[in-house]
Each structure stands twice: as structure tokens, then as C-alpha cells.
Design an enzyme around this catalytic site. Structure first.
Site, short mmCIF file in Angstrom:
data_model
loop_
_atom_site.label_atom_id
_atom_site.label_comp_id
_atom_site.label_asym_id
_atom_site.label_seq_id
_atom_site.Cartn_x
_atom_site.Cartn_y
_atom_site.Cartn_z
N ASN A 97 -1.29 2.09 5.75
CA ASN A 97 -0.44 1.02 5.20
C ASN A 97 -0.01 0.16 6.39
OD1 ASN A 97 3.05 1.06 4.24
ND2 ASN A 97 1.57 -0.56 3.98
N GLY A 98 -0.32 -1.12 6.35
CA GLY A 98 0.06 -2.00 7.47
C GLY A 98 -1.09 -2.91 7.84
N GLU B 47 17.63 -16.65 -9.78
CA GLU B 47 17.16 -15.29 -10.03
C GLU B 47 16.59 -15.17 -11.46
OE1 GLU B 47 16.41 -12.86 -8.31
OE2 GLU B 47 16.46 -11.12 -9.60
N ARG C 234 3.73 -0.21 -4.94
CA ARG C 234 3.50 -0.80 -3.62
C ARG C 234 2.19 -1.57 -3.55
NH1 ARG C 234 6.79 1.44 0.29
NH2 ARG C 234 5.34 0.82 1.91
N TRP D 153 -2.75 -2.65 -1.67
CA TRP D 153 -2.45 -4.06 -1.88
C TRP D 153 -3.25 -4.78 -0.81
CZ3 TRP D 153 -0.12 -8.28 0.59
CH2 TRP D 153 0.30 -9.32 -0.25
N GLU E 176 7.95 -13.96 -12.23
CA GLU E 176 7.33 -12.74 -11.70
C GLU E 176 6.60 -11.94 -12.77
OE1 GLU E 176 9.81 -10.60 -8.19
OE2 GLU E 176 10.94 -10.91 -10.02
N LYS F 10 12.76 -14.04 -12.10
CA LYS F 10 12.38 -12.91 -12.96
C LYS F 10 11.32 -13.34 -13.97
CE LYS F 10 13.46 -10.12 -11.24
NZ LYS F 10 14.10 -10.14 -10.00
N CYS G 121 0.85 -1.18 0.00
CA CYS G 121 0.00 0.00 0.00
C CYS G 121 0.90 1.24 0.00
CB CYS G 121 -0.94 0.09 1.19
SG CYS G 121 -2.10 -1.26 1.30
N LYS H 19 6.07 -4.26 -4.38
CA LYS H 19 7.52 -4.12 -4.29
C LYS H 19 8.01 -4.15 -2.86
CE LYS H 19 11.40 -2.01 -6.40
NZ LYS H 19 11.81 -3.29 -6.98
N HIS I 175 18.52 -35.18 -9.91
CA HIS I 175 17.73 -35.67 -8.78
C HIS I 175 16.26 -35.26 -8.88
CE1 HIS I 175 21.37 -37.10 -6.96
NE2 HIS I 175 21.91 -35.89 -7.02
#
Ligand code: G6P
Length: 610
Positions: free
Chosen positions: A98-99, A483, A27, A74, A490, A487, A2, A605, A506
Site C-alpha cells: 500500500n503506497g 457537506e 480502502r 485502489w 459521492e 454526500k 489499498c 476511504k 453571483h
């Protein structure tokens, strides 16, 4: 998660708030809203979806005023609907938050029993009601917010406005970030620095347990208990242009291409080429401190965790110290054995990720020394740490991290070399050579970006329909494989797995067939021979091999279906080069698929929830 923004001053505040929200949209982007005080009353407009939906709603119902608050959400408590969008209003009060308010259910039951009815499913609406209750007991807005927050447990950054006090905002924070921007005849608040950069560079970073009253001509800080606080005003050297796209189609692409500059800035003044040393940065560690370290623990989440994995190799190799890498969320889930003698390195782009912050606090509480590597100045993790090193990537807007990852890796390389030299594990000759190689990095990275861009775009097109993609690497290339896969997942929503090349046999080898592209990261380092065997194994199962290898490696060239080359360099630098084509690959796949590259679905983010 948020984003919140607020304005009080002499200007029409709607465009300022919308502009601030645009910079904060990374956010969260489930819904957005504004509450504007027009001098008489507060009007609210909210809309589900991205900010452009709010802008459309404002075309239908324009708002005007010189005091206002704005929010981009969010969703945590309550689905992303208009009634759950912020600002939330109760009586004379409008609030953005926010929280997460942890005791919201108990408070809601109590308020409902007292006759209050709720419009939304959110935890935030509780705050609006609590403040309104206090106002009705003849408190002013500042006292009312203070009274309300005494009852609230959890994480919050809030901004509150009241019908009764037209030219005033009250803000407060605990755990979630909040920055105040100081203007001339106007003042601002926001969740982060870039949101306010076009308006001012003079900022106050609010500490946990602090609140502030913002008026046109001044800002007053106090603790939640009412003790006044002398503000520490910081001058921010980021420029507003750094938060613009500058002609690139997406922030992510711009940020990928910014990496040579970001690395240059991160290394600037910290490499002493004359003496072949790391200088101008102490990491809060004297020579004696460095000598006393017994073990290093690296804590992080997401992409920063992949940087931490690379950091472990650096610490072991250059500083000769045992090192472990921890997902911050998992570290907190145990009773970890950590204490004095341990250097805990908390790595976080935002400096606000709640799991990383809490894990670092846990370690500090057990006696460890905490060093923060962060990108956002004055953020929570560096503030609680014993020492800090800022990456100088500038604001990263794309939700998928790129330039912050590489600058974190460069910071960890400097840290490991610094400790290694001070512990006399790393010879002056080796360090001198490494410093010279690091100084070449921006130039090498530019070459890779320019040299591979078109080839990678073509490969992305060729393999666009692949449903699964496998990324393999060993040693320093293992975190790069992880990574690269992250990417791709995402931003393009393609299933991808990153695997240690030696582990492929394996399990994931079962995934391979002629439809599955296998990206093998195989630079010329001590793992090359063994990675080549894994490459052959994948090829023998019909996988389409795309190799990321060192220039002139003809053996790779003969085996791979496609080859992306990076220049020869010290093997320790290879992650900073091999990651670049993988970032580009994810970007081009996503762009060709037409996904929302900078704001992929479900992500945010800065993750300030657990
Ligand atoms: C979110 C972001 C990731 C980031 C992670 C950790 O998930 O989408 O890009 O790597 O948080 O963030 P931090 O700010 O702590 O590096």
C-alpha cells in the site's frame, strides 16, 4: 488506499484473509488477490473488481495454507487489471503493498538491464524483484527486505512472504499505515485495526521506518537499519460488532443512525456538567499554552475540511481567536506563513490522509504546535502531533463519512470552548449553558433521525430524476450546504453544488429552474433573515425549495415547497442537527438509484496518495 492483510499461524488462513479484506475493502476495490504458502510453494489467485470476484476465482482455484497475504487495490500505477493486481511475485517472493514507490522507474530500468522481466505496470513489482535479488545473495527474508527497502524511496506498507521460509512474514512501513495483531499461536498484520478486530484486540502500531518479522509464536520488531525495537502493545477497546452492519442495508445507513451514540461517546467524561466546563481532556494545552495562542489554523481534506470550516466559526466565536481553514493539499502547495504562536489543528478521521499528515509536519517544522483530531487510535497524525483528541465514533466503514464528521464537529466545539474559557474570553455562564446544550445533543439527534427519516426518503423519491441539486447555507450552515452536496455527489453521482447562500446571486442562481431542487439550510440563528431573502430569490426563479429549518418556523413553512424540521437548540449546535437529513437525503437517493452506497466508484476511504 489499498488494504493489506497477512496471517501466520496454525489455522487455514484463506477465510481469515478474505474476512480481513472485506473489512478493508473501503480502502480500494479495483482488484484483489491472495498469496498462500502451503508449506512447499506459494500460490497466487487474483481477480479484477470487488472481493466477490476474488471469492469466485477461489471457488475455481481453491487455495490452502497457514501463511498468507491478501490485498485489495485502489489503482495508482497501472490500470486495474489482473496482472496489476497484488500480490506480485518475483522468483521466490510474493509482496503486497500500500503506497507509492517514487523511484520505481529508475529501479525498474536498472533491474531490467540486469535481466529481470516484469509482468505488471506497477511500482510494487519492483519490491518483489529487489527482495528476490537479495535472497539470491543468500540473505534470509528479513535481511532481504531490509536490503531492498534501502533502495526504495516513497510510501509503503508491505508484507512479504518467501517460498524459502514457509511460516514467516516480513512487514515494513514508511508513511502508509500498518498494524500488527497479536494472537495465541498466530499473528496478523493489516492496514487498520478493524481488519483484525475479530481475531485479537492486542495490537502494535508500526512506526515509520520500522519492520517486523511475524512467526506463529512471536513478533520481532526492528528499525530498517536493524536496531531492535521494544514493541508497544496496545489494547484496543473497539468491539468487532462495531464493524458489522447489524441488520442495516448499508454501513452508511447504520453509521448515520449511530451518530447519537457516537456523539455520546465522544462527549463522555469530557463535559463537566457540575462545574459547567470542558474537563477530562486537555488537548495537550495548559492554561498558559491556551493563553499564548495567537491564531488557529485548521487543516483537513474532504469531509473533515467541512468540519474544520465549522471549527473556524467556533474558535472565532468562543475563543476570540483569528482562525483560518486550509485544504491540506493546498497548504502544502504554498510556503505558508505559520509558526510559533499558531495552534495548528489537523483533523482526520483516519489519521492517515497523506496531505493532512504532510501539511501538519510542515507546520510543525515551522514551529507551530500541532493538535490532532482523529478517530483511529495510534494513527500517523496523532502520533506526530503535540496533542491529540480522539473522536470516539468507532470504526467508520462507509466510504462517505457521516458519524466521523459529526464527532469531529463536537470535538471542535469542545476545543473552542476549552480554549475560550482558559483565555477568559468565554464567560462561565455561557460555557455552562453550552455544556448543558451539548449534553442534550444525542437526544436531539435521535429525534431528528427518527422524525425526518420517512419524510426525507419520500423527498429523495420525488426528486430522484433531478440532474442538479443546489445546497445553500450561511454562517454555520454554509459548511453544511457543502457537506450535503458532497454526500450526494459521492454516493449518488448526482451533480450537486454547495454554496454560501449570499453568493448564490453571483453565479449559481443561473442554474435554477423548476427542475432544480434547492435545499436551503436555514435554522433559527443570526443568519436566518438574510438566508430567507436568498430562499425567496431561489423561489422567484422557479426553484423547488426544500428547507431545513427550526421547528415552528412558519415563515419558512409558507415559502418552502417542503420543509424538514430540526428541534430548537443553541445555534452553535445547529450543524449537528441540520446535517442529519442531508446525509439521509444523499443515502436514499443513492439507494433508490441502486449505486454502491458503501463503496462508491473511484473513491477510497483513506487517501494515502498526494
Ligand atoms: C477520503 C474519504 C472522505 C474523507 C477524506 C479525508 O476522500 O472518502 O470521506 O473525508 O478522505 O479523510 P480523513 O481520514 O483525513 O478524514
Amino acid at each position: 488506499m489499498c488494504g493489506i492483510v497477512g496471517y501466520v499461524g496454525g489455522a487455514e488462513c484463506v477465510p481469515i484473509l478474505i474476512d480481513g479484506l472485506k473489512r478493508l475493502e473501503y480502502r480500494g476495490y479495483d482488484s484483489a488477490g491472495l498469496a498462500i504458502h502451503d508449506g512447499q510453494k506459494i500460490d497466487v489467485v487474483r481477480a479484477v473488481g470487488k472481493l466477490r470476484e476474488l471469492e469466485r476465482a477461489l471457488e475455481q482455484r481453491p487455495l490452502s495454507g497457514q501463511t498468507g497475504i491478501g490485498h485489495t487495490r485502489w489503482a495508482t500505477h497501472g490500470s486495474p487489471t489482473e496482472v496489476n493486481a497484488h500480490p506480485h511475485v518475483a522468483g521466490d517472493v510474493a509482496v503486497i503493498h500500500n503506497g507509492i514507490i517514487e523511484n520505481h522507474l529508475a529501479l525498474r530500468a536498472e533491474l531490467e538491464a540486469g535481466g529481470r522481466s516484469f509482468a505488471s505496470d506497477t511500482d510494487t513489482e519492483i519490491i518483489a524483484h529487489l527482495v528476490d535479488e537479495e535472497l539470491r545473495r543468500d540473505a534470509d527474508l528479513e535481511q532481504a527486505v531490509r536490503g531492498a527497502l534501502r533502495r526504495v524511496q516513497g510510501a509503503y506498507a508491505i508484507a512479504v512472504t518467501s517460498v524459502r521460509e514457509p511460516a514467516r512474514l516480513v512487514v515494513a512501513k514508511s508513511a502508509s499505515p500498518l498494524v500488527i495483531g497479536l494472537g495465541e499461536g498466530e499473528n496478523f498484520c493489516g492496514s487498520d485495526i478493524p481488519a483484525l478486530l475479530p481475531y485479537t484486540r492486542r495490537m502494535i502500531v508500526l512506526e515509520d521506518g520500522q519492520m517486523a518479522v511475524l512467526e506463529r509464536d512471536g513478533v520481532r520488531l526492528s528499525t530498517l537499519d536493524g536496531a531492535s525495537v521494544e514493541p508497544q502493545v496496545r489494547s484496543i477497546d473497539w468491539s468487532p460488532v462495531m464493524a458489522e452492519k447489524e441488520g442495516y442495508k448499508h454501513f452508511m445507513l447504520k453509521e448515520i443512525f449511530e451518530q447519537p451514540r457516537a456523539i455520546e461517546d465522544t462527549l463522555r467524561g469530557r463535559l463537566d456538567r457540575e462545574h459547567g466546563d470542558i474537563a477530562g481532556v486537555e488537548f495537550g494545552l495548559t492554561q498558559a499554552d491556551a493563553a499564548a495562542i495567537e491564531r488557529v489554523v485548521l487543516l483537513a481534506c474532504g469531509t473533515s475540511h467541512h468540519a474544520a470550516m465549522i471549527g473556524r466559526y467556533y474558535i472565532e466565536e468562543l475563543a476570540g481567536l483569528g482562525a483560518s481553514v486550509e485544504l491540506a493539499s493546498e497548504f502544502r502547495g504554498r510556503d505558508p506563513v505559520v509558526g510559533s504562536g499558531d495552534l495548528v489543528v489537523a483533523i482526520s478521521q483516519s489519521g492517515e490522509t497523506l496531505d493532512t499528515l504532510m501539511a501538519a509536519r510542515l507546520a510543525k517544522g515551522k514551529g507551530a504546535r500541532v493538535l490532532a483530531i482523529a478517530n483511529v487510535m495510534g494513527s500517523a497524525i496523532p502520533r506526530m502531533a503535540d496533542g491529540e483528541l480522539y473522536t470516539r465514533a468507532g470504526p467508520e466503514i462507509g466510504v462517505a463519512s457521516t458519524k466521523c464528521f459529526t464527532t469531529q464537529v463536537a470535538a471542535l466545539l469542545m476545543l473552542a470552548a476549552y480554549i475560550g474559557r482558559r483565555r477568559q474570553v468565554l464567560s462561565p455562564e455561557r460555557l455552562g449553558a453550552l455544556v448543558e446544550e451539548m449534553a442534550r445533543l444525542p437526544h436531539l439527534m435521535r429525534d431528528v433521525l427518527q422524525g425526518t427519516r420517512q419524510l426525507v426518503a419520500n423527498l429523495a423519491r420525488r426528486y430522484l430524476t433531478a440532474r442538479d441539486v443546489l445546497f445553500l447555507g450561511r454562517g454555520l450552515s454554509f459548511p453544511i450546504a457543502l457537506e450535503g452536496a458532497l454526500k450526494l455527489k459521492e454516493i449518488s453521482y448526482v451533480h450537486a453544488e454547495g454554496y454560501a447562500a449570499g453568493e448564490m446571486k453571483h453565479g449559481p442562481i443561473a442554474l435554477i429552474d423548476s427542475e432544480v431542487p434547492v435545499l436551503v439550510v436555514v435554522p433559527d440563528d443570526s443568519c436566518r433573515e438574510r438566508s430567507m431573502s436568498n430562499l425567496q430569490e431561489a423561489k422567484a426563479r422557479g426553484g423547488r425549495i426544500i428547507a431545513v429549518s427550526t421547528e415552528g418556523d412558519d415563515e419558512v413553512g409558507r415559502l418552502a415547497d417542503d420543509r424538514i424540521e430540526v428541534p430548537a437548540a443553541d445555534p452553535l449546535l445547529s450543524p449537528l442537527l441540520t446535517i442529519l437529513p442531508l446525509q439521509l437525503y444523499a443515502y436514499y437517493v443513492a439507494d433508490l438509484k441502486g449505486t454502491d452506497v458503501d463503496q462508491p466508484r473511484n473513491l477510497a476511504k483513506t487517501v494515502t496518495v498526494e
